[in-house]
Design an enzyme around this catalytic site. Structure first.
Site, mmCIF file in Angstrom:
data_model
loop_
_atom_site.group_PDB
_atom_site.id
_atom_site.type_symbol
_atom_site.label_atom_id
_atom_site.label_comp_id
_atom_site.label_asym_id
_atom_site.label_seq_id
_atom_site.Cartn_x
_atom_site.Cartn_y
_atom_site.Cartn_z
ATOM 1 C CG PHE A 123 -1.851 -1.077 1.978
ATOM 2 C CD1 PHE A 123 -3.194 -0.762 1.013
ATOM 3 C CD2 PHE A 123 -1.209 -2.516 1.951
ATOM 4 C CE1 PHE A 123 -3.770 -1.907 1.209
ATOM 5 C CE2 PHE A 123 -2.081 -3.120 2.504
ATOM 6 C CZ PHE A 123 -3.454 -3.110 2.201
ATOM 7 C CG ASP A 124 1.104 6.023 -1.335
ATOM 8 O OD1 ASP A 124 2.146 6.540 -1.024
ATOM 9 O OD2 ASP A 124 -0.081 6.806 -2.290
ATOM 10 N N GLY A 125 0.595 5.207 1.173
ATOM 11 C CA GLY A 125 0.094 5.840 2.532
ATOM 12 C C GLY A 125 -0.843 6.809 2.610
ATOM 13 C CG ASP A 243 -2.459 8.932 -4.567
ATOM 14 O OD1 ASP A 243 -2.185 10.468 -4.673
ATOM 15 O OD2 ASP A 243 -0.778 8.580 -4.037
#
Length: 283
Positions: A123-125, A243
């Site tokens: 996951f990106d944050g 994103d």
């Protein structure tokens, strides 16, 4: 054509790994109710979906639930299925799902990676696990204001992002197995946070936010702007969620199955850049 199996897609190994997690959970407890339930949602008509059914059976995928909507919008059916994560190659459908409060991402079309039993999710944050609150400051005010903001808010949790609830469910399943052991493969789920945040300047708030949610990543990478793709290639996740299209593109080009989460300030920023490039090309 109906008897010729479809080729595996980007999420194929992801689905196989989900099945392995289910098998491990049911081995521990035959009455376990918190398992992955994969639902096929397609706008195809029933009579054109025989090849899909044959392909599912050919590859041993245990997908028993489906909505064959015959061209109608599937979003309301996603709500009826109580969808935890919606994956699609259709960006408009993904945006609709996000607008309805569901975790959703656009799967990039690429060659599927090798199937492995352990489910690995990266996951990106900001704008993925977390809200775009901090990323908005970076885009609109610059890095210095971002660092000042993170220092002032260091002990305050960041808001929830679109994939927070999905990550929480992964975490609950993960805790049903040995959390720490001599082998990283003892647990059938492994999670990664791969963020552009700096550790000393902006890492504390991210970690405290995860702690406040009762969520812990197995591995965390604070890259401080370094390119994500080489790290992802080493991690070799079944899916990487981010994103920003530039990170998704770079990851996909190096063989990491990736899913774009079209959410937050980065989408507006990319739109403005596209308009600017278009205007520039006209003069």
């Amino acid at each position: 054509m109906e008897n010729i199996p479809c080729k595996p897609g980007t999420a194929f190994a992801f689905i196989k790994a989900l099945q392995n997690v289910n098998d491990k959970l049911l081995e521990k407890n035959a009455d376990e109710e918190e398992i992955f339930d994969v639902v096929l949602v397609t706008q195809n008509h029933g009579d054109t979906s025989i090849r899909i059914i044959n392909s599912i059976n050919h590859y041993g995928l245990r997908i028993e639930r489906a909505s064959l909507t015959g061209g109608s919008d599937p979003i309301e059916y996603l709500k009826a299925w109580n969808t935890c994560l919606f994956l699609s190659a259709d960006v408009d459908q993904v945006k609709k799902a996000l607008d309805h409060g569901m975790a959703a991402a656009v799967v990039q079309k690429q060659v599927t990676n090798e199937t492995t039993e352990q489910l690995r999710i990266a996951f990106d944050g900001d704008s993925v696990l977390f809200s775009d609150e901090s990323e908005r400051i970076v885009k609109e005010q610059g890095l210095l204001d971002f660092f000042a903001h993170e220092t002032a808010k260091a002990n305050e949790p960041i808001g929830e992002g679109p994939l927070k609830n999905f990550a929480e469910r992964l975490g609950r399943m993960q805790k049903k197995f040995p959390r720490y052991s001599s082998s990283v493969t003892d647990n059938p789920i492994r999670t990664y946070l791969v963020t552009a945040r700096s550790m000393a300047s902006a890492g504390k708030r991210a970690l405290l936010t995860l702690r406040s949610w009762g969520l812990e990543m197995d591995e965390t990478f604070f890259l401080s702007g370094a390119i994500k793709a080489p790290f992802l290639k080493t991690i070799n996740p079944h899916l990487f969620f981010d994103d920003q299209p530039k990170h998704i593109k770079a990851a996909s080009e190096t063989g990491t199955p990736s899913a774009h989460v079209p959410h937050g300030i980065a989408q507006d920023y990319c739109g403005k850049q596209k308009i600017k490039r278009t205007l520039s090309s006209q003069f």
